[in-house]
Design a protein around this motif. Sequence first.
Motif, mmCIF file in Angstrom:
data_model
loop_
_atom_site.group_PDB
_atom_site.id
_atom_site.type_symbol
_atom_site.label_atom_id
_atom_site.label_comp_id
_atom_site.label_asym_id
_atom_site.label_seq_id
_atom_site.Cartn_x
_atom_site.Cartn_y
_atom_site.Cartn_z
ATOM 1 N N SER A 1 0.849 -1.187 0.000
ATOM 2 C CA SER A 1 0.000 0.000 0.000
ATOM 3 C C SER A 1 0.887 1.240 0.000
ATOM 4 O O SER A 1 2.050 1.190 0.419
ATOM 5 N N ILE B 1 4.660 2.306 -10.079
ATOM 6 C CA ILE B 1 3.256 2.287 -10.504
ATOM 7 C C ILE B 1 3.069 3.223 -11.692
ATOM 8 O O ILE B 1 2.462 2.865 -12.711
ATOM 9 N N ILE C 1 -4.043 3.723 -1.637
ATOM 10 C CA ILE C 1 -3.788 2.946 -2.848
ATOM 11 C C ILE C 1 -3.167 1.613 -2.447
ATOM 12 O O ILE C 1 -2.215 1.580 -1.664
ATOM 13 N N SER D 1 5.515 -3.219 -10.397
ATOM 14 C CA SER D 1 5.266 -2.132 -9.448
ATOM 15 C C SER D 1 5.686 -2.555 -8.051
ATOM 16 O O SER D 1 5.283 -3.608 -7.559
ATOM 17 N N ASN E 1 -10.860 1.314 -9.749
ATOM 18 C CA ASN E 1 -9.793 0.329 -9.653
ATOM 19 C C ASN E 1 -9.383 -0.087 -11.068
ATOM 20 O O ASN E 1 -10.186 -0.029 -12.001
ATOM 21 N N VAL F 1 0.558 -7.464 -7.490
ATOM 22 C CA VAL F 1 1.245 -7.744 -8.743
ATOM 23 C C VAL F 1 1.494 -9.240 -8.888
ATOM 24 O O VAL F 1 2.051 -9.881 -7.987
ATOM 25 N N CYS G 1 -1.706 -2.059 -4.175
ATOM 26 C CA CYS G 1 -1.247 -2.625 -5.440
ATOM 27 C C CYS G 1 -0.862 -4.091 -5.257
ATOM 28 O O CYS G 1 -0.086 -4.418 -4.361
ATOM 29 N N LYS H 1 -7.888 1.646 -5.630
ATOM 30 C CA LYS H 1 -7.842 3.047 -5.204
ATOM 31 C C LYS H 1 -9.047 3.324 -4.314
ATOM 32 O O LYS H 1 -10.175 3.402 -4.792
ATOM 33 N N THR I 1 -1.242 -6.469 -13.060
ATOM 34 C CA THR I 1 -1.267 -5.581 -11.899
ATOM 35 C C THR I 1 -2.695 -5.166 -11.585
ATOM 36 O O THR I 1 -3.437 -4.739 -12.477
ATOM 37 N N THR I 2 -3.075 -5.297 -10.325
ATOM 38 C CA THR I 2 -4.373 -4.822 -9.849
ATOM 39 C C THR I 2 -4.129 -3.638 -8.932
ATOM 40 O O THR I 2 -3.442 -3.758 -7.912
ATOM 41 N N LEU I 3 -4.670 -2.494 -9.311
ATOM 42 C CA LEU I 3 -4.460 -1.252 -8.570
ATOM 43 C C LEU I 3 -5.773 -0.844 -7.929
ATOM 44 O O LEU I 3 -6.726 -0.452 -8.604
#
Length: 318
Positions: free
Chosen positions: A109, A164, A115, A158, A149, A119, A117, A143, A139-141
Amino acid sequence: MAHEITAVDSAAYMQQAWHGLGKVLNRTMTSDEVLEVAGLTWTVNKVQLQRSDNGALVTGAHALVRYDTDEVICPAVGEEFKVIQNVDLLRPATALVASNEAIWTSAFSIKRGAIVCLVAKLPIEIVLPGEDITSLYLTTLGKHGLGANSVYLTAVESVCWNTIMMGLAQAKHMLKVPHSGDTEAKMDRASSDMGLFNKMARQFAEAAEALYRKRVDALATQAYFRAFAGVEDNDNAPTKNQADVVEMLNRIYLDDRVGLGITDDNRGTAWGLLRATTQYSTHHGRNGNLEKKLASVVEGARADKSRLAFSLALDLLK
């Protein structure tokens, strides 16, 4: 602080990151343990705002609060906003990890948890002469209150804020999961699309190798930079802003002290041009605060510039 990992953030990596923070496991992580070892098992609550003078609830106004620290990570979201918890962010890649088609490499985070993240590395590599072997990462981001997201494919792993941004600049095949409507169905859709992502990953690797093999001379290089800057015809004089963009692109492309990952091996190739323009779209120009910069790279002008750079590079192969 370039990495944006604060004292209340946490992280876990399969291998040590450049910033030296977080846990280093020197092994892969399972989907069952990745959030626990990374310290990301906390949840987010949507709390209705109250007036400070009389304690009355404010209709339609809420804040997002980390349950473990009681910190406000987003001061204002609307009535329709739906929280997507950290555990839900695992879903897009879980099936791939279970079938040994991906491995978790990073989970962290930043910005006090606003945020998150996750990976997963795919078993696909880009092998280019003179460069490190490049892997591809799903990658899953997540937010929390900072926009939709995102789930995307990139050649950059990342491990912090800077990476990122670099990964987003080169992102391909992005899916967005907004905090509205049936969020569970949207996350399931992202999960079901991962098979398609695997196919796209192989296509991206093939495109990268083709771009590397494509030699470009000085004339083609300047034409590419001018097109990226928006000069409609090579015979037209650029505006001052366009000329400034072309000048900066040449500095990134030609000066080893400015360009990141641009070497004598890829300079003079379509791949080198793409790396120069994606670096420009990520790190140069006005960017405002962190939230605005992130939104711009994912959905705004910076995202449009990155897509334009890739499209122009592919045109060189025709």
